[in-house]
Design an enzyme around this catalytic site. Sequence first.
Site, PDB file in Angstrom:
ATOM      1  CG  HIS A  78      15.889   8.155   1.587  1.00 49.98           C
ATOM      2  ND1 HIS A  78      17.254   8.028   1.459  1.00 49.98           N
ATOM      3  CD2 HIS A  78      15.630   8.139   2.922  1.00 49.98           C
ATOM      4  CE1 HIS A  78      17.802   7.974   2.668  1.00 49.98           C
ATOM      5  NE2 HIS A  78      16.841   8.036   3.557  1.00 49.98           N
ATOM      6  CG  ASN A  83      14.840   6.298   9.783  1.00 47.48           C
ATOM      7  OD1 ASN A  83      15.904   6.056   9.246  1.00 47.48           O
ATOM      8  ND2 ASN A  83      14.606   7.432  10.463  1.00 47.48           N
ATOM      9  CE  LYS A 114      -4.408   1.288   0.257  1.00 49.47           C
ATOM     10  NZ  LYS A 114      -5.171   0.921   1.469  1.00 49.47           N
ATOM     11  CG  HIS A 115      -0.263   4.796  -0.005  1.00 49.00           C
ATOM     12  ND1 HIS A 115      -0.798   5.427  -1.102  1.00 49.00           N
ATOM     13  CD2 HIS A 115      -1.262   4.695   0.908  1.00 49.00           C
ATOM     14  CE1 HIS A 115      -2.070   5.720  -0.847  1.00 49.00           C
ATOM     15  NE2 HIS A 115      -2.367   5.280   0.350  1.00 49.00           N
TER      16      HIS A 115
END
Length: 530
Positions: A530, A424, A281-282
């Site tokens: 990231h 993180n 998801k996302h």
Amino acid sequence: MTEQPRRILRALLSVSDKSGLVEFARELARHGVELVSTGGTKAALAAAGLAVRDVADLTGFPEMMDGRIKTLHPKVHGGLLAIRDNAEHAGAMAQHGIAPIDLLVVNLYPFEATVAKGAPFDECIENIDIGGPAMVRAAAKNHADVTVVVEAQDYAAVLAEMDAHAGATTLALRKKLAAKAYGRTAAYDAAISGWFAETLKEPTPDYRALGGKLIQTMRYGENPHQVAAFYRSPEVRFGVATARQVQGKQLSYNNINDTDAAFECVAEFDPKRTAACAIIKHANPCGVAEADTLVEAYRKALICDQDSAYGGIVAVNRTLDAEAARMITGIFTEVIIAPDATDEAIEIVRAKKNLRLMLAGGLPDPRAPGVTMRTVAGGFLMQSRDNAVVDDLEFKVVSKRAPTAAELADLKFAFRVAKHVKSNAVVYVRDRATVGVGAGQMSRVDSAAIAVRKAEAAARFLDLPEPLTKGSVVASDAFYPFPDALLVSIRAGATAVVQPGGSIRDEEVIKAADDHDVAMVLTGVRHFRH
């Protein structure tokens, strides 16, 4: 630049892909167009009974050097580049016997396909087209007078205009085709330069070119006010760009991004060893598990975070079977991607008309070299793909207590998943299934705590006596700068931890593990995403 249609009287055709060629040439002949051609293209046209003139007859110069020299001649390039309304150009044409070429049809030597099939270096070199791109660029530059076609899919548009304008094409079409022609030669050169850099093991060439072929345009990008499209790169790797969409509505920008994330994650698990499922998801995993069967792997993955799994993307590492398809379609799912699917599974998915089923034909190799990129203001960043794989890493025990065999298996599982969680990243695993995932936080402490809260919520929803983080292991994508995040995981019940190590406070972090009889292993490899 004149706006009037330009009549096509002479066409030069030289194609490697002969799809639709004969039919197109026959229609050109119907319009009275003289056909000029080379090599295999000429042979194909002549075999179809069409009158075709050899380019050597046009130039007065024979084809030579295994076909390397055939169109690199002033009578070809003069015919393409001459501005028809320019008296000086017209005079030069008359003086040197240069006949105008009004239509150029060229698709380039199949360099990308040659590389894709793993051909040796010399064969790849021989499939670098020289004359083709030179002619295409010349014709595109002179689009005020010349129509250029680089793909068979544009034959119909050219013929439609010729039918509508007495054998002529409009400037609007010629501009559109010229723009496409330059895009094609740019992508072609990008493929060649990228292949050369890879062959020479040159990771940072002085110039980096990017190219791709449009797969689809989209209604919008990440948000409705953004324009988006999907392109296929020359890279040969199973994934969303190679997948066959069996059913369902068109994939959106976000669907493609999430589906890629899901498939890359599940590809970390060798299908010969175990069945695996990733729910995304996302672009973050909200549940990953492995088991003996896909249906069991999905069931275990779903337990981690059923709320987030609703409307998510599901990836599996084996052929989708009926049992797994039946369970996956039990809740709303946007996309399923698999290497393949059984006929029965396809029929089960078909009942959900909006659910997209993507069959990629295989799994992306997680060890494969390659690059990833990100744009920044005024430029872009490129890096080699993170192709570090758990099976190739050394898990170094640094705590007083070594992990048990079961803990070590879960630690390896957890570190595979952490590689695909936004930084993180903190991932809790128990019995080869995620039981808590903390992603994308500014603080590693927050990631550790969010994953615990997710596990506690799942326990309440499933009426479990305690969160599944009790007795779990935990993975961190980067080192612990302080013991605080580790202590959050220990309080949640984690008994072992895997992390890259490398902090100036490693000894302090290791001591915290020892103080709580927690096993700790270091990998020496970080997985920032990231």
